[in-house]
Design a protein around this motif. Structure first.
Motif, PDB file in Angstrom:
ATOM      1  N   UNK A  82      -8.677   6.147  -2.945  1.00  0.00           N
ATOM      2  CA  UNK A  82      -9.257   5.150  -3.805  1.00  0.00           C
ATOM      3  C   UNK A  82      -8.388   4.889  -4.978  1.00  0.00           C
ATOM      4  N   UNK A  83      -7.287   5.712  -5.398  1.00  0.00           N
ATOM      5  CA  UNK A  83      -6.460   5.411  -6.444  1.00  0.00           C
ATOM      6  C   UNK A  83      -5.304   4.389  -5.962  1.00  0.00           C
ATOM      7  N   UNK A  84      -4.781   4.487  -4.943  1.00  0.00           N
ATOM      8  CA  UNK A  84      -3.841   3.737  -4.411  1.00  0.00           C
ATOM      9  C   UNK A  84      -4.331   2.484  -3.887  1.00  0.00           C
TER      10      UNK A  84
ATOM     11  N   UNK B 290       2.578   6.739  -4.995  1.00  0.00           N
ATOM     12  CA  UNK B 290       2.509   6.926  -6.525  1.00  0.00           C
ATOM     13  C   UNK B 290       1.128   7.680  -6.597  1.00  0.00           C
ATOM     14  N   UNK B 291       0.237   7.570  -5.899  1.00  0.00           N
ATOM     15  CA  UNK B 291      -1.086   8.169  -5.729  1.00  0.00           C
ATOM     16  C   UNK B 291      -0.889   9.816  -5.496  1.00  0.00           C
ATOM     17  N   UNK B 292       0.119   9.832  -4.162  1.00  0.00           N
ATOM     18  CA  UNK B 292       0.433  11.166  -3.832  1.00  0.00           C
ATOM     19  C   UNK B 292       1.252  11.869  -4.820  1.00  0.00           C
TER      20      UNK B 292
ATOM     21  N   UNK C 169       0.847  -1.106  -0.041  1.00  0.00           N
ATOM     22  CA  UNK C 169       0.314   0.002   0.097  1.00  0.00           C
ATOM     23  C   UNK C 169       0.917   1.347  -0.109  1.00  0.00           C
ATOM     24  N   UNK C 170       2.031   1.215   0.816  1.00  0.00           N
ATOM     25  CA  UNK C 170       2.786   2.210   0.711  1.00  0.00           C
ATOM     26  C   UNK C 170       3.436   2.740  -0.599  1.00  0.00           C
TER      27      UNK C 170
END
Lengths: 255, 190
Positions: free
Chosen positions: A174-176, A123-125, A117-118
Protein backbone atom coordinates in the motif's frame (compact mmCIF):
# COMPACT_ATOMS: atom_id res chain seq x y z
CA UNK A 1 0.53 13.43 -33.64
CA UNK A 2 0.44 10.18 -31.77
CA UNK A 3 3.77 11.08 -30.24
CA UNK A 4 2.27 14.19 -28.67
CA UNK A 5 -0.60 12.19 -27.30
CA UNK A 6 1.31 9.21 -25.98
CA UNK A 7 1.15 9.78 -22.22
CA UNK A 8 3.28 6.75 -21.46
CA UNK A 9 6.36 7.95 -23.28
CA UNK A 10 7.39 10.16 -20.37
CA UNK A 11 7.91 7.13 -18.17
CA UNK A 12 10.35 5.41 -20.48
CA UNK A 13 13.80 4.68 -19.28
CA UNK A 14 16.79 4.70 -21.56
CA UNK A 15 20.43 4.10 -20.93
CA UNK A 16 22.88 6.93 -20.83
CA UNK A 17 26.49 6.06 -21.43
CA UNK A 18 28.08 2.63 -21.36
CA UNK A 19 26.38 -0.55 -20.19
CA UNK A 20 27.40 -1.46 -16.68
CA UNK A 21 26.93 -5.09 -15.82
CA UNK A 22 27.61 -6.78 -12.52
CA UNK A 23 26.87 -10.48 -12.65
CA UNK A 24 23.48 -10.89 -14.21
CA UNK A 25 22.39 -7.42 -13.25
CA UNK A 26 22.40 -4.54 -15.67
CA UNK A 27 23.23 -1.49 -13.57
CA UNK A 28 23.71 0.94 -16.46
CA UNK A 29 23.28 4.62 -15.80
CA UNK A 30 19.89 5.76 -17.10
CA UNK A 31 17.83 8.92 -17.27
CA UNK A 32 16.14 7.71 -14.09
CA UNK A 33 19.50 7.39 -12.34
CA UNK A 34 20.34 10.88 -13.54
CA UNK A 35 17.16 12.27 -12.02
CA UNK A 36 17.90 10.55 -8.72
CA UNK A 37 21.31 12.15 -8.63
CA UNK A 38 19.81 15.50 -9.65
CA UNK A 39 17.36 15.14 -6.76
CA UNK A 40 20.21 14.51 -4.33
CA UNK A 41 22.25 17.34 -5.81
CA UNK A 42 19.34 19.78 -5.53
CA UNK A 43 18.67 18.89 -1.90
CA UNK A 44 22.34 19.26 -1.09
CA UNK A 45 22.57 22.55 -2.96
CA UNK A 46 19.50 23.88 -1.18
CA UNK A 47 20.80 22.96 2.27
CA UNK A 48 24.29 24.12 1.41
CA UNK A 49 23.01 27.56 0.48
CA UNK A 50 20.53 27.84 3.32
CA UNK A 51 22.85 26.68 6.08
CA UNK A 52 26.08 28.27 4.91
CA UNK A 53 25.69 31.30 7.13
CA UNK A 54 24.18 30.13 10.38
CA UNK A 55 22.81 33.13 12.20
CA UNK A 56 20.65 33.38 15.29
CA UNK A 57 18.21 35.56 13.40
CA UNK A 58 17.62 33.36 10.37
CA UNK A 59 17.64 34.56 6.80
CA UNK A 60 14.69 33.62 4.63
CA UNK A 61 16.39 30.55 3.13
CA UNK A 62 17.64 29.46 6.53
CA UNK A 63 14.20 29.73 8.07
CA UNK A 64 12.72 27.61 5.27
CA UNK A 65 15.28 24.90 6.05
CA UNK A 66 14.49 25.23 9.76
CA UNK A 67 10.75 25.09 9.18
CA UNK A 68 11.23 21.89 7.16
CA UNK A 69 13.39 20.48 9.94
CA UNK A 70 10.80 21.29 12.59
CA UNK A 71 8.00 20.04 10.36
CA UNK A 72 9.58 16.59 10.06
CA UNK A 73 10.60 16.56 13.73
CA UNK A 74 7.03 17.42 14.81
CA UNK A 75 5.66 14.75 12.52
CA UNK A 76 7.90 12.13 14.15
CA UNK A 77 7.13 13.37 17.66
CA UNK A 78 3.38 13.21 17.08
CA UNK A 79 3.32 9.87 15.20
CA UNK A 80 5.98 7.83 16.99
CA UNK A 81 6.76 9.72 20.16
CA UNK A 82 9.93 11.39 21.39
CA UNK A 83 12.07 8.26 21.08
CA UNK A 84 11.14 8.15 17.39
CA UNK A 85 13.55 11.04 16.91
CA UNK A 86 16.42 8.55 16.62
CA UNK A 87 15.05 7.91 13.12
CA UNK A 88 14.93 11.60 12.33
CA UNK A 89 17.73 11.57 9.70
CA UNK A 90 16.13 8.62 7.93
CA UNK A 91 12.62 10.06 7.89
CA UNK A 92 13.93 13.46 6.87
CA UNK A 93 15.94 11.96 4.01
CA UNK A 94 12.95 9.91 2.91
CA UNK A 95 10.59 12.87 3.00
CA UNK A 96 12.89 15.32 1.29
CA UNK A 97 14.00 12.82 -1.35
CA UNK A 98 10.42 11.91 -2.32
CA UNK A 99 9.30 15.54 -2.16
CA UNK A 100 12.10 16.74 -4.42
CA UNK A 101 11.68 13.81 -6.80
CA UNK A 102 7.94 14.51 -7.07
CA UNK A 103 8.40 18.22 -7.56
CA UNK A 104 11.17 17.75 -10.11
CA UNK A 105 8.80 15.54 -12.07
CA UNK A 106 6.47 18.53 -12.41
CA UNK A 107 8.96 20.29 -14.65
CA UNK A 108 8.09 19.56 -18.28
CA UNK A 109 10.33 16.97 -19.98
CA UNK A 110 11.75 15.88 -16.64
CA UNK A 111 11.61 12.25 -15.67
CA UNK A 112 9.64 11.42 -12.50
CA UNK A 113 11.62 8.86 -10.51
CA UNK A 114 8.72 8.12 -8.17
CA UNK A 115 6.44 7.14 -11.06
CA UNK A 116 8.11 3.73 -11.20
CA UNK A 117 6.72 1.05 -8.93
CA UNK A 118 10.12 -0.51 -8.36
CA UNK A 119 11.45 2.78 -6.96
CA UNK A 120 8.58 3.35 -4.55
CA UNK A 121 8.61 -0.34 -3.63
CA UNK A 122 12.31 -0.19 -2.82
CA UNK A 123 11.66 2.84 -0.62
CA UNK A 124 8.80 1.01 1.10
CA UNK A 125 10.94 -2.08 1.63
CA UNK A 126 13.65 0.10 3.16
CA UNK A 127 11.07 1.32 5.66
CA UNK A 128 9.77 -2.19 6.39
CA UNK A 129 13.30 -3.56 6.77
CA UNK A 130 14.05 -0.81 9.25
CA UNK A 131 10.79 -1.43 11.13
CA UNK A 132 11.31 -5.18 11.38
CA UNK A 133 15.06 -4.92 11.94
CA UNK A 134 14.83 -2.34 14.69
CA UNK A 135 11.69 -3.89 16.17
CA UNK A 136 13.38 -7.28 16.57
CA UNK A 137 16.67 -5.73 17.68
CA UNK A 138 14.99 -3.70 20.38
CA UNK A 139 12.14 -5.96 21.53
CA UNK A 140 13.26 -9.45 20.52
CA UNK A 141 10.24 -11.72 20.49
CA UNK A 142 8.25 -8.92 22.07
CA UNK A 143 8.02 -7.43 18.61
CA UNK A 144 5.45 -10.09 17.79
CA UNK A 145 3.10 -8.22 20.12
CA UNK A 146 2.21 -6.00 17.16
CA UNK A 147 0.11 -8.94 15.94
CA UNK A 148 -1.41 -9.43 19.38
CA UNK A 149 -3.38 -6.30 20.30
CA UNK A 150 -4.08 -5.76 23.99
CA UNK A 151 -7.60 -5.32 25.34
CA UNK A 152 -9.31 -7.60 22.80
CA UNK A 153 -11.69 -10.35 23.99
CA UNK A 154 -9.96 -13.73 23.75
CA UNK A 155 -12.75 -15.11 21.55
CA UNK A 156 -11.99 -12.84 18.60
CA UNK A 157 -8.28 -12.46 19.26
CA UNK A 158 -7.16 -15.01 16.63
CA UNK A 159 -9.28 -13.27 14.05
CA UNK A 160 -7.92 -9.83 14.94
CA UNK A 161 -4.42 -11.29 14.95
CA UNK A 162 -4.91 -12.61 11.47
CA UNK A 163 -6.08 -9.21 10.34
CA UNK A 164 -3.03 -7.61 11.93
CA UNK A 165 -0.74 -10.02 10.08
CA UNK A 166 -2.44 -9.32 6.77
CA UNK A 167 -2.37 -5.58 7.38
CA UNK A 168 1.31 -5.73 8.30
CA UNK A 169 2.32 -7.54 5.16
CA UNK A 170 0.22 -5.35 2.91
CA UNK A 171 1.93 -2.25 4.29
CA UNK A 172 4.85 -2.19 1.84
CA UNK A 173 2.45 -2.70 -1.04
CA UNK A 174 0.00 0.00 0.00
CA UNK A 175 2.86 2.34 0.86
CA UNK A 176 4.55 1.94 -2.51
CA UNK A 177 1.44 1.74 -4.67
CA UNK A 178 -0.08 4.87 -3.11
CA UNK A 179 2.87 7.04 -4.05
CA UNK A 180 3.54 5.43 -7.39
CA UNK A 181 -0.10 5.45 -8.60
CA UNK A 182 -0.58 9.06 -7.59
CA UNK A 183 2.48 10.21 -9.49
CA UNK A 184 1.77 8.04 -12.51
CA UNK A 185 -1.89 8.97 -12.81
CA UNK A 186 -1.24 12.66 -12.31
CA UNK A 187 1.42 12.79 -14.97
CA UNK A 188 -0.64 10.78 -17.43
CA UNK A 189 -3.59 13.14 -16.92
CA UNK A 190 -1.47 16.25 -17.34
CA UNK A 191 0.16 14.88 -20.46
CA UNK A 192 -3.19 13.79 -21.88
CA UNK A 193 -4.92 17.13 -21.46
CA UNK A 194 -1.91 19.13 -22.58
CA UNK A 195 -1.62 16.80 -25.60
CA UNK A 196 -5.32 17.28 -26.40
CA UNK A 197 -4.89 21.04 -26.45
CA UNK A 198 -2.11 20.77 -29.02
CA UNK A 199 -4.01 18.17 -31.04
CA UNK A 200 -7.08 20.40 -31.25
CA UNK A 201 -5.09 23.20 -32.80
CA UNK A 202 -3.14 21.00 -35.22
CA UNK A 203 -6.25 19.11 -36.29
CA UNK A 204 -8.82 21.93 -36.60
CA UNK A 205 -6.69 24.98 -37.26
CA UNK A 206 -6.60 28.24 -35.34
CA UNK A 207 -10.28 29.19 -35.19
CA UNK A 208 -12.24 26.21 -34.01
CA UNK A 209 -9.10 24.50 -32.77
CA UNK A 210 -8.20 27.11 -30.16
CA UNK A 211 -11.81 27.13 -29.01
CA UNK A 212 -11.79 23.36 -28.69
CA UNK A 213 -8.46 23.48 -26.90
CA UNK A 214 -9.98 25.73 -24.27
CA UNK A 215 -11.43 22.91 -22.19
CA UNK A 216 -8.37 20.63 -22.06
CA UNK A 217 -6.13 23.65 -21.56
CA UNK A 218 -8.23 24.87 -18.64
CA UNK A 219 -8.10 21.40 -17.19
CA UNK A 220 -4.32 21.33 -17.55
CA UNK A 221 -4.20 24.69 -15.83
CA UNK A 222 -6.38 23.42 -12.99
CA UNK A 223 -4.54 20.11 -12.69
CA UNK A 224 -1.08 21.63 -12.41
CA UNK A 225 -1.51 23.18 -8.93
CA UNK A 226 -3.38 20.08 -7.88
CA UNK A 227 -0.43 17.97 -8.94
CA UNK A 228 1.93 20.17 -6.96
CA UNK A 229 -0.31 19.57 -3.97
CA UNK A 230 -0.31 15.83 -4.64
CA UNK A 231 3.49 15.89 -4.94
CA UNK A 232 3.73 17.37 -1.45
CA UNK A 233 0.91 15.38 0.13
CA UNK A 234 2.25 12.05 -1.12
CA UNK A 235 5.73 12.79 0.22
CA UNK A 236 4.12 13.79 3.52
CA UNK A 237 1.90 10.70 3.66
CA UNK A 238 4.83 8.42 2.91
CA UNK A 239 6.91 9.98 5.68
CA UNK A 240 3.99 10.04 8.12
CA UNK A 241 3.15 6.37 7.56
CA UNK A 242 6.82 5.58 7.99
CA UNK A 243 6.63 7.27 11.39
CA UNK A 244 3.50 5.32 12.27
CA UNK A 245 5.15 2.02 11.33
CA UNK A 246 8.32 2.97 13.19
CA UNK A 247 6.15 3.62 16.21
CA UNK A 248 5.21 -0.08 16.10
CA UNK A 249 8.87 -1.01 16.20
CA UNK A 250 9.44 1.34 19.14
CA UNK A 251 6.42 0.33 21.21
CA UNK A 252 4.93 -2.88 19.83
CA UNK A 253 2.34 -3.33 22.62
CA UNK A 254 0.44 -0.10 21.97
CA UNK A 255 -2.40 -0.20 19.53
CA UNK B 1 9.21 -10.71 -3.44
CA UNK B 2 11.50 -9.23 -6.02
CA UNK B 3 11.19 -12.28 -8.22
CA UNK B 4 7.44 -12.17 -7.92
CA UNK B 5 7.43 -8.55 -8.99
CA UNK B 6 9.67 -9.35 -11.93
CA UNK B 7 7.36 -12.15 -12.99
CA UNK B 8 4.39 -9.84 -12.71
CA UNK B 9 6.19 -7.27 -14.83
CA UNK B 10 7.05 -9.80 -17.49
CA UNK B 11 3.51 -11.02 -17.70
CA UNK B 12 2.21 -7.49 -17.95
CA UNK B 13 4.77 -6.70 -20.63
CA UNK B 14 3.95 -9.65 -22.80
CA UNK B 15 0.24 -9.04 -22.38
CA UNK B 16 0.69 -5.43 -23.46
CA UNK B 17 2.74 -6.41 -26.49
CA UNK B 18 0.23 -9.00 -27.60
CA UNK B 19 -2.86 -6.81 -27.19
CA UNK B 20 -4.04 -6.23 -30.78
CA UNK B 21 -5.71 -2.86 -30.13
CA UNK B 22 -2.71 -1.41 -28.36
CA UNK B 23 -1.19 0.50 -31.24
CA UNK B 24 0.53 3.09 -29.06
CA UNK B 25 2.66 0.57 -27.27
CA UNK B 26 3.37 -1.63 -30.22
CA UNK B 27 4.53 1.24 -32.41
CA UNK B 28 6.48 3.43 -30.12
CA UNK B 29 8.21 1.26 -27.61
CA UNK B 30 11.07 -0.11 -29.56
CA UNK B 31 13.50 0.00 -26.65
CA UNK B 32 11.33 -2.22 -24.49
CA UNK B 33 7.89 -3.53 -25.00
CA UNK B 34 6.65 -3.35 -21.44
CA UNK B 35 4.58 -0.65 -19.85
CA UNK B 36 7.57 1.44 -18.68
CA UNK B 37 6.69 1.79 -14.99
CA UNK B 38 6.52 -2.01 -14.80
CA UNK B 39 9.41 -2.80 -17.10
CA UNK B 40 11.58 -5.35 -15.27
CA UNK B 41 14.51 -4.74 -17.62
CA UNK B 42 15.49 -1.76 -15.53
CA UNK B 43 14.59 -3.03 -12.08
CA UNK B 44 18.19 -3.78 -11.18
CA UNK B 45 19.56 -0.43 -12.27
CA UNK B 46 16.65 1.42 -10.68
CA UNK B 47 17.19 -0.27 -7.32
CA UNK B 48 20.94 0.13 -7.53
CA UNK B 49 20.92 3.82 -8.32
CA UNK B 50 18.10 4.53 -5.90
CA UNK B 51 19.94 2.87 -3.02
CA UNK B 52 23.13 4.63 -4.03
CA UNK B 53 21.62 8.10 -4.25
CA UNK B 54 19.52 7.57 -1.14
CA UNK B 55 22.54 6.40 0.82
CA UNK B 56 24.51 9.39 -0.42
CA UNK B 57 21.75 11.77 0.57
CA UNK B 58 21.30 10.06 3.93
CA UNK B 59 25.01 10.30 4.64
CA UNK B 60 25.23 13.98 3.73
CA UNK B 61 22.07 14.91 5.62
CA UNK B 62 22.75 12.94 8.79
CA UNK B 63 26.43 13.88 8.99
CA UNK B 64 26.46 17.47 7.84
CA UNK B 65 23.24 19.31 7.20
CA UNK B 66 20.77 18.08 9.81
CA UNK B 67 23.21 18.56 12.72
CA UNK B 68 23.91 22.04 11.39
CA UNK B 69 20.25 23.03 11.34
CA UNK B 70 19.59 21.27 14.64
CA UNK B 71 22.48 23.07 16.33
CA UNK B 72 21.29 26.44 15.12
CA UNK B 73 17.77 25.81 16.38
CA UNK B 74 19.10 24.47 19.68
CA UNK B 75 21.41 27.44 20.08
CA UNK B 76 18.62 29.86 19.35
CA UNK B 77 16.16 28.29 21.74
CA UNK B 78 18.73 28.13 24.55
CA UNK B 79 19.68 31.72 23.82
CA UNK B 80 16.05 32.74 23.96
CA UNK B 81 15.58 30.85 27.22
CA UNK B 82 18.66 32.59 28.63
CA UNK B 83 17.39 35.96 27.53
CA UNK B 84 14.00 35.26 29.07
CA UNK B 85 15.69 34.26 32.32
CA UNK B 86 17.74 37.42 32.33
CA UNK B 87 14.68 39.47 31.56
CA UNK B 88 12.65 37.97 34.38
CA UNK B 89 15.55 38.38 36.79
CA UNK B 90 15.91 42.01 35.80
CA UNK B 91 12.22 42.54 36.21
CA UNK B 92 12.35 41.06 39.71
CA UNK B 93 15.24 43.36 40.50
CA UNK B 94 13.36 46.34 39.16
CA UNK B 95 10.34 45.43 41.24
CA UNK B 96 12.53 45.09 44.32
CA UNK B 97 14.07 48.47 43.61
CA UNK B 98 10.65 49.98 43.21
CA UNK B 99 9.54 48.50 46.51
CA UNK B 100 12.65 49.86 48.22
CA UNK B 101 12.03 53.26 46.74
CA UNK B 102 8.42 53.24 47.84
CA UNK B 103 9.44 52.31 51.36
CA UNK B 104 12.13 54.98 51.49
CA UNK B 105 9.64 57.48 50.22
CA UNK B 106 7.02 56.60 52.83
CA UNK B 107 9.70 56.63 55.56
CA UNK B 108 10.82 60.05 54.50
CA UNK B 109 7.27 61.24 54.42
CA UNK B 110 6.59 59.96 57.92
CA UNK B 111 9.80 61.52 59.15
CA UNK B 112 8.97 64.84 57.58
CA UNK B 113 5.54 64.67 59.13
CA UNK B 114 7.09 63.99 62.56
CA UNK B 115 9.51 66.87 62.22
CA UNK B 116 6.74 69.20 61.20
CA UNK B 117 4.62 68.08 64.11
CA UNK B 118 7.45 68.51 66.59
CA UNK B 119 8.30 71.91 65.24
CA UNK B 120 4.70 72.98 65.38
CA UNK B 121 4.42 71.81 68.97
CA UNK B 122 7.56 73.60 70.08
CA UNK B 123 6.51 76.75 68.31
CA UNK B 124 3.08 76.49 69.92
CA UNK B 125 4.65 76.05 73.32
CA UNK B 126 6.89 79.04 72.75
CA UNK B 127 3.98 81.16 71.65
CA UNK B 128 2.01 80.01 74.67
CA UNK B 129 4.86 80.86 76.98
CA UNK B 130 5.27 84.30 75.51
CA UNK B 131 1.55 84.86 75.63
CA UNK B 132 1.53 83.83 79.30
CA UNK B 133 4.43 86.17 80.02
CA UNK B 134 2.73 88.99 78.19
CA UNK B 135 -0.51 88.33 80.06
CA UNK B 136 1.32 88.37 83.35
CA UNK B 137 3.04 91.62 82.45
CA UNK B 138 -0.20 93.17 81.34
CA UNK B 139 -1.91 92.06 84.52
CA UNK B 140 0.86 93.51 86.59
CA UNK B 141 0.65 96.79 84.74
CA UNK B 142 -3.13 96.80 85.00
CA UNK B 143 -2.86 96.16 88.73
CA UNK B 144 -0.44 98.97 89.25
CA UNK B 145 -2.54 101.23 87.11
CA UNK B 146 -5.60 100.33 89.13
CA UNK B 147 -3.73 100.94 92.32
CA UNK B 148 -2.63 104.29 91.03
CA UNK B 149 -6.20 105.14 90.04
CA UNK B 150 -7.44 104.04 93.46
CA UNK B 151 -4.86 106.20 95.17
CA UNK B 152 -5.67 109.14 93.02
CA UNK B 153 -9.38 108.68 93.63
CA UNK B 154 -8.91 108.25 97.35
CA UNK B 155 -6.82 111.31 97.39
CA UNK B 156 -9.35 113.14 95.30
CA UNK B 157 -12.17 111.95 97.56
CA UNK B 158 -10.34 113.13 100.64
CA UNK B 159 -9.69 116.47 98.97
CA UNK B 160 -13.33 116.78 97.94
CA UNK B 161 -14.41 116.94 101.65
CA UNK B 162 -12.15 119.76 102.47
CA UNK B 163 -12.99 121.54 99.18
CA UNK B 164 -16.69 121.10 99.90
CA UNK B 165 -16.23 122.31 103.48
CA UNK B 166 -14.31 125.31 102.30
CA UNK B 167 -16.91 126.01 99.65
CA UNK B 168 -19.69 125.65 102.22
CA UNK B 169 -17.81 127.85 104.64
CA UNK B 170 -17.41 130.41 101.92
CA UNK B 171 -21.07 130.13 100.97
CA UNK B 172 -22.25 130.47 104.57
CA UNK B 173 -19.91 133.40 105.03
CA UNK B 174 -21.28 135.06 101.96
CA UNK B 175 -24.86 134.47 103.05
CA UNK B 176 -24.57 135.24 106.70
CA UNK B 177 -21.47 137.28 106.84
CA UNK B 178 -20.38 135.15 109.54
CA UNK B 179 -17.64 132.73 109.06
CA UNK B 180 -18.37 129.27 110.64
CA UNK B 181 -15.52 127.23 111.76
CA UNK B 182 -14.26 124.63 109.44
CA UNK B 183 -14.96 121.83 111.88
CA UNK B 184 -18.65 122.80 112.31
CA UNK B 185 -19.09 122.97 108.56
CA UNK B 186 -17.48 119.61 108.19
CA UNK B 187 -19.74 118.03 110.77
CA UNK B 188 -22.75 119.77 109.21
CA UNK B 189 -21.85 118.31 105.81
CA UNK B 190 -21.42 114.83 107.13
Amino acid sequence: MIFALDPIKQFEIHKMGPTLKIGNFDLSFTNASLMMLVTVALVVLWLLLSTSKRSLVPTRAQSIAEVTYEFVADMIRSASGKDGLRFFPFVFTLFIFILFANLLGMIPFFFTTTSHIIVTFTLAMMVMTLVVGYGVFKNGFGFLKIFWPSGIPIAILPFVSLLEVISFFSRPISLSVRLWANMLAGHILLKLFAGFSIMMVTAFGMFPGLLGALIPFTLTLALTPLEFLVAFVQAYVFALLTCVYLSDALHPGHH
Amino acid sequence: MFNAMTQLGFQFASAAAQAPGDILHAEHHSESEAFPPFDPTYFATQIFWLLLSFALLYFLLSRIFLPRIGETIEERSSRIADDLDTASRMQAEAEQAERNYERALSDARAKAHNVAEATRQSVDAEIQAELDAADKEAEKQAESAEKHIRDVRNKALSNIESVAAEAAQATVEALTGKKPSLASVKSALN
